[in-house]
Design an enzyme around this catalytic site. Sequence first.
Site, mmCIF file in Angstrom:
data_model
loop_
_atom_site.group_PDB
_atom_site.id
_atom_site.type_symbol
_atom_site.label_atom_id
_atom_site.label_comp_id
_atom_site.label_asym_id
_atom_site.label_seq_id
_atom_site.Cartn_x
_atom_site.Cartn_y
_atom_site.Cartn_z
ATOM 1 N N GLU A 178 -16.870 -33.593 7.157
ATOM 2 C CA GLU A 178 -18.036 -32.739 7.434
ATOM 3 C C GLU A 178 -18.590 -32.099 6.168
ATOM 4 O OE1 GLU A 178 -17.407 -29.480 10.192
ATOM 5 O OE2 GLU A 178 -19.514 -28.954 10.168
ATOM 6 N N LYS A 220 -19.612 -36.151 9.981
ATOM 7 C CA LYS A 220 -20.286 -35.038 10.676
ATOM 8 C C LYS A 220 -21.239 -34.354 9.705
ATOM 9 C CE LYS A 220 -19.271 -30.748 13.117
ATOM 10 N NZ LYS A 220 -18.418 -30.129 14.130
#
Length: 338
Positions: A178, A220
């Site tokens: 992420e 992500k």
Amino acid sequence: MTTHSELQQCIDDMVDERRGILAADESAPTIAKRFATIGVESTEELRRQYRSALLSTPDLGDYISGVILFEETLSQCDNRGMSFSELAWQHKIVPGIKVDKGLGPLPGAPGDKITFGLDGLPERLLTYKKQGARFAKWREVYPISHHNPSRQGLVANAEMLARYAAECQAAGVVPIVEPEVLMDGDHHIDCCASVTEAVLKSVFQALDLHKVTLEHMLLKPNMVLPGKSCSDQSSTEEIAEKTLSVLRRCIPAAVPSINFLSGGMGPEEATLNLNTLNQAGDKAPWQLSISYGRALQQPALQAWQGRVENCQAAQRALLKRAKLNSLARLGQYHSGLE
Ligand code: 13P
């Protein structure tokens, strides 16, 4: 099972054409902030009750394939004494765990951040696996300003994400990578596009250096958006077009799924943008899905208000958002469904 087949099994369990990931991994300070918005004190018992309500939502597994938990939640149980990871599996939802230990300033790069938590990670991963987690999440944060992110910030953050991902795969745990470019600021959407492109390129370079298997990870990222206080806000079509263009330049087709964070978009805005992305990206080589925290949970939190008698209302609110985002995955959402 070999590590390779464990990783593949987890990807198979989590990636499909309809479902997404629920991020319910707020750290203690973050969940305290969320509870404060409804005037509820953040105690261990109330955190347990809230997350128990979310995870017990009937039919949630029709729309959600994975849930990211915080360390505390992984060792808690629902009201009947079933562990949250067992409860998730009961709904055909794969339990995962946030493994980073939060952020601090990056020395020598004013304004840039760096995430902690690599020390002891291999041992922690083994413990989390015994507790039922099959995937992990680590977030690096990139604020935008006229001097951020710096070259140093790009390289250092990418290195952390890649080393974390390599540790996860060695332990048979699927990493969610992420890199979040923040929405804070008054920058134009094109500035977010160029920063996001530089971030993703540096991340994939580092993943390659550390021999991370792209087939066995999930990405992500943020969507490409104008800063929250930019006077020139963009249409959903422009957001989808610019997001897809950056993703196509940076993300190898071997990555099975891109699961966006919501990062401050409102629940309806986040669903609409996902829908437009899926309509525009029908030939994209990856799944375009979600790993939303706030955009899935906000209405549920509002409905809950810290009260046991509101649990069903909170579950209905969560299920509604999960279902609408599932329709958005198919490009079949419209605001009339709200
Ligand atoms: P938001 O969707 O609220 O940005 O949260 C996603 C997340 O997991 C942040 O790390």
